[in-house]
Write an enzyme that holds these catalytic residues in place. Sequence first.
Site, PDB file in Angstrom:
ATOM      1  N   GLU A  32       0.867  -1.196  -0.041  1.00 11.98           N
ATOM      2  CA  GLU A  32       0.051   0.150  -0.012  1.00 11.98           C
ATOM      3  C   GLU A  32       0.748   1.252  -0.057  1.00 11.98           C
ATOM      4  O   GLU A  32       1.862   1.261   0.657  1.00 11.98           O
ATOM      5  CB  GLU A  32      -0.707  -0.056   1.327  1.00 11.98           C
ATOM      6  N   HIS A  34       2.551   4.706   0.943  1.00  4.84           N
ATOM      7  CA  HIS A  34       2.671   5.392   2.364  1.00  4.84           C
ATOM      8  C   HIS A  34       3.309   6.856   1.786  1.00  4.84           C
ATOM      9  O   HIS A  34       4.367   6.952   2.637  1.00  4.84           O
ATOM     10  CB  HIS A  34       3.408   4.605   3.070  1.00  4.84           C
ATOM     11  N   ASP A  43       3.643  -1.900   6.136  1.00 10.36           N
ATOM     12  CA  ASP A  43       2.869  -2.926   6.681  1.00 10.36           C
ATOM     13  C   ASP A  43       3.178  -4.319   6.761  1.00 10.36           C
ATOM     14  O   ASP A  43       2.485  -5.028   7.710  1.00 10.36           O
ATOM     15  CB  ASP A  43       1.444  -2.783   6.162  1.00 10.36           C
ATOM     16  N   HIS A 119      -1.630  -3.833   9.040  1.00  9.32           N
ATOM     17  CA  HIS A 119      -2.468  -2.952   8.146  1.00  9.32           C
ATOM     18  C   HIS A 119      -3.907  -3.072   8.759  1.00  9.32           C
ATOM     19  O   HIS A 119      -4.761  -3.967   8.922  1.00  9.32           O
ATOM     20  CB  HIS A 119      -2.377  -3.659   6.847  1.00  9.32           C
ATOM     21  N   GLU A 121      -6.826  -2.194   7.707  1.00  6.27           N
ATOM     22  CA  GLU A 121      -7.938  -2.764   7.189  1.00  6.27           C
ATOM     23  C   GLU A 121      -8.361  -4.190   7.129  1.00  6.27           C
ATOM     24  O   GLU A 121      -9.073  -4.779   6.941  1.00  6.27           O
ATOM     25  CB  GLU A 121      -7.975  -2.362   5.620  1.00  6.27           C
ATOM     26  N   HIS A 175      -1.393   7.078   8.965  1.00  5.25           N
ATOM     27  CA  HIS A 175      -1.050   6.377   7.821  1.00  5.25           C
ATOM     28  C   HIS A 175       0.220   7.138   6.899  1.00  5.25           C
ATOM     29  O   HIS A 175      -0.189   8.312   6.613  1.00  5.25           O
ATOM     30  CB  HIS A 175      -2.201   6.170   6.810  1.00  5.25           C
ATOM     31  N   GLU A 180       4.722   5.161  11.444  1.00  3.89           N
ATOM     32  CA  GLU A 180       5.277   4.176  10.540  1.00  3.89           C
ATOM     33  C   GLU A 180       6.523   4.842   9.895  1.00  3.89           C
ATOM     34  O   GLU A 180       7.318   3.881   9.817  1.00  3.89           O
ATOM     35  CB  GLU A 180       4.299   3.992   9.352  1.00  3.89           C
TER      36      GLU A 180
END
Length: 251
Positions: A32, A34, A43, A119, A121, A175, A180
């Site tokens: 994904e 970032h 992630d 992650h 989701e 995010h 992160e």
Amino acid sequence: MKCKVENLDWVSYERLVSNGDRKIIIPVGAIEQHGPHMSLNPDVLIPDYIACRVAESAQNMLVSPPIAYGYKSQVKSGGGNFFPGTTCVSSQSLENYVHDVILAFVEHGNREFLLINGHFENSMCLVEAADRAVRQARLAGIDIKVILLSYWDFISEETIGKVFPDGFSGWAVEHGGVLETSIMLKIHPELVDMSRAVDIPPAEFPPYDVFPPDPSWVPESGTLSSPLKATAEKGEWILEECISRIAATFR
Ligand SMILES: [Zn+2]
């Protein structure tokens, strides 16, 4: 690394798991975006790193190869599934995949599992995968146990205060932000380019979702807050706390 299942030969693996007292850690992430300053895989790399460190601190744990593809990025937590590079699977695919991997390890004699999610989701897909695997194994007369956690739930208020001295905007907009990015600066600095980090205020969203998702809701950079104050030192604080607390809970 010795804790990695895939680095073992089958004879050594069989010897390690034969009496059923190993715990198998399965990191689950996502590919994904970032932001322009970081690779597509935090992630995956973060839970994998935590898994290996937790396993190294104990004698009875092995780490499965991470499951890299996660459930679809959502606008308000991951920027959305429409970004180039964001490569996700459906909830059914992730659920079935994780379920099948757990049951394959059960066939080898393993009975305890720790899913480390990286992650947001993925969460409910992993709940369903774990729940179904437990019930499926029980039908065959085998009792297994699956523990499911997301690493950020092991970060204390105190550490949040240290990492965000100017105030914490909340997990939803982290995010690609300080959290992160700091961890990646610590474990994979070669995958972060802070000269390309974009300074933006924390994203604000309406209290609903819309489908098809509306890209105009999302900051152009793809991050939901500014990563500019990220440092490797902050990454170390976060990681050390997560690793020691996860290891202490499951040793
Ligand atoms: Zn992420």
